[in-house]
Scaffold this active site. Sequence first.
Site, PDB file in Angstrom:
ATOM      1  N   HIS A  87      -2.507  11.250   0.671  1.00 22.82           N
ATOM      2  CA  HIS A  87      -1.937  10.992   1.995  1.00 22.82           C
ATOM      3  C   HIS A  87      -1.251  12.271   2.478  1.00 22.82           C
ATOM      4  CE1 HIS A  87      -0.405   7.615   4.782  1.00 22.82           C
ATOM      5  NE2 HIS A  87      -0.085   8.766   5.356  1.00 22.82           N
TER       6      HIS A  87
ATOM      7  N   GLU B 150      -6.705   8.916   6.498  1.00 28.44           N
ATOM      8  CA  GLU B 150      -6.828   9.609   7.773  1.00 28.44           C
ATOM      9  C   GLU B 150      -7.213  11.085   7.628  1.00 28.44           C
ATOM     10  OE1 GLU B 150      -3.301   8.992  10.075  1.00 28.44           O
ATOM     11  OE2 GLU B 150      -3.719   6.872  10.379  1.00 28.44           O
TER      12      GLU B 150
ATOM     13  N   GLU C  16      -3.302   0.264   8.337  1.00 30.86           N
ATOM     14  CA  GLU C  16      -2.086   0.570   9.086  1.00 30.86           C
ATOM     15  C   GLU C  16      -2.206  -0.004  10.482  1.00 30.86           C
ATOM     16  OE1 GLU C  16      -0.905   4.664   9.305  1.00 30.86           O
ATOM     17  OE2 GLU C  16      -1.259   5.021   7.162  1.00 30.86           O
TER      18      GLU C  16
ATOM     19  N   ARG D  96       0.858  -1.188   0.000  1.00 21.96           N
ATOM     20  CA  ARG D  96       0.000   0.000   0.000  1.00 21.96           C
ATOM     21  C   ARG D  96       0.893   1.236   0.000  1.00 21.96           C
ATOM     22  NH1 ARG D  96      -2.267   3.131   4.666  1.00 21.96           N
ATOM     23  NH2 ARG D  96      -3.695   4.606   3.692  1.00 21.96           N
TER      24      ARG D  96
END
Length: 513
Positions: A156, A202, A414, A111
């Site tokens: 990200h 996130e 994660e 990933r």
Amino acid sequence: MAVQNALCKSSILVSESSRCIHQADFSSSQEMLERRRFDFPKNFVFGTATSSFQVEGASREGGRGLTIWDHFTMTPGKILDNSTAEVAADQYHRYKEDIELMKELNMDAYRFSIAWSRIIPDGSRRTVNMEGIAYYNRLIDALIEKGITPYVTLYHWDLPLTLHESLGGWTNREIVKHFAYYAEVCFASFGDRVKHWITFNEPAVFCLLGYGKGVHAPGRTSDRTKSAHGNSSTEPYMAGHNVLISHATVVEIYRSKYKSKQAGTVGFTIDCEWAEPLSDSIEDKEATERRRTFQLGWWLDPIFFGDYPALMRRSAGDRLPHFTEDEKLLLRDSLDFIGLNHYTTRWVTSQPAPSDPANSDFWWDQGALTTVEKDGVLIGEKANSCWLYIVPWGIQRLIEYVWETYKVPIYICENGMDDCNNLDLPLGHFLNDSRRVNYYRDYLKYVHRAIENGADVRAYFAWSLLDNFEWAEGYTSRFGLYYVDFTTQKRYAKDSAKWFSKFLEPKVADPCQ
């Protein structure tokens, strides 16, 4: 990520030849032998993960544009060790070497994230950087050649700097069309080989720490000792609102234009600590539910139920934006899987509302305080980061809660822990990372229990493949399965890498059967 480093996460929610990973024999560990990869479902995916900004380096090569994090790291005092990610772990040049490490680990998948500014240097809809396209084509092809499946995250945290300077970043609704264009370029360029997409990683972290606390890029906050710009009461909610609409818009594009030919899936990855009430009091139980709602419901309820949780609306009022009816329809069912990033667990107790609700923010709106201590006992052993305590049972409870609430496949995107990068210690200290071995062994045990109890968990990604640039913590924290000497860029297998290699070995047929 992995890490919400400069702020405790509780506030939001040898020689080079040592890379040979068969030198240590962990077969004597009875605990490890209790579960191996063949004890998990047949098609369960094991992988490891990184993000572009944290490992690639080459920040001024290949046509890449600047990001908000490039700018942030250049601002004195923002990064703990005053470092930058200009080189990071140099994966831009060393990706083939790193893919060999993944093979040594016996991993099924990798990933990684694509750097928006490497594809579109200014983030706009004007120019596509073909050098960036070529780099990710090389990376994807090299992974597939080695039998490793690519799982790609589109965002990200590394927003092109121009979009922040011209629009205000995620607080401006105009960003939706720019993100949609970028995503479609990726689908068109890589979707013939990439079948697993994640729109965002996130979002709570970059919305809250970037637009609320000001300790992550772009550094906006109401705290004028940290920034001259920002409104912590409203901007995290505004940014989150535009993230959700961006996600749903991109999923609609994929499903309407690419899915029939490419047959891929699209998910959305959130970070979540597990929360348990500090006491049996009604107040602490209610505070715990509020905590879970603000961590999970903020993002998932609009996608599954068409709107923010009523509890959040009561707390935040009109500081929480409203969806139009068309947006609600766009959001509904706009994912194929939930990505969960999980590291730790907290006790939760009630917190009274502020005296002036108009000056409230996300943290006050929860009406909850978190703690790592109960009756004088820590909830678990502390890792290096101030927010990370080792609490393996929390991952099972989180998985089962998410499964029972939303009933869609779950990928653990994660999970991991860090050590302090104390350069006064010898290399062997870092390679003998028995605590990380125990962390993975124990957390995977509880992932397996959640599956046994009926949760549809399909993948697990260890954070992280390499020691890397850990955001506001710079290079002071090491999460990797492989130690990176940031001067020479040599990689060294830690004991945790050797453990994973053994754990992931295929089952050998018993000749006596």
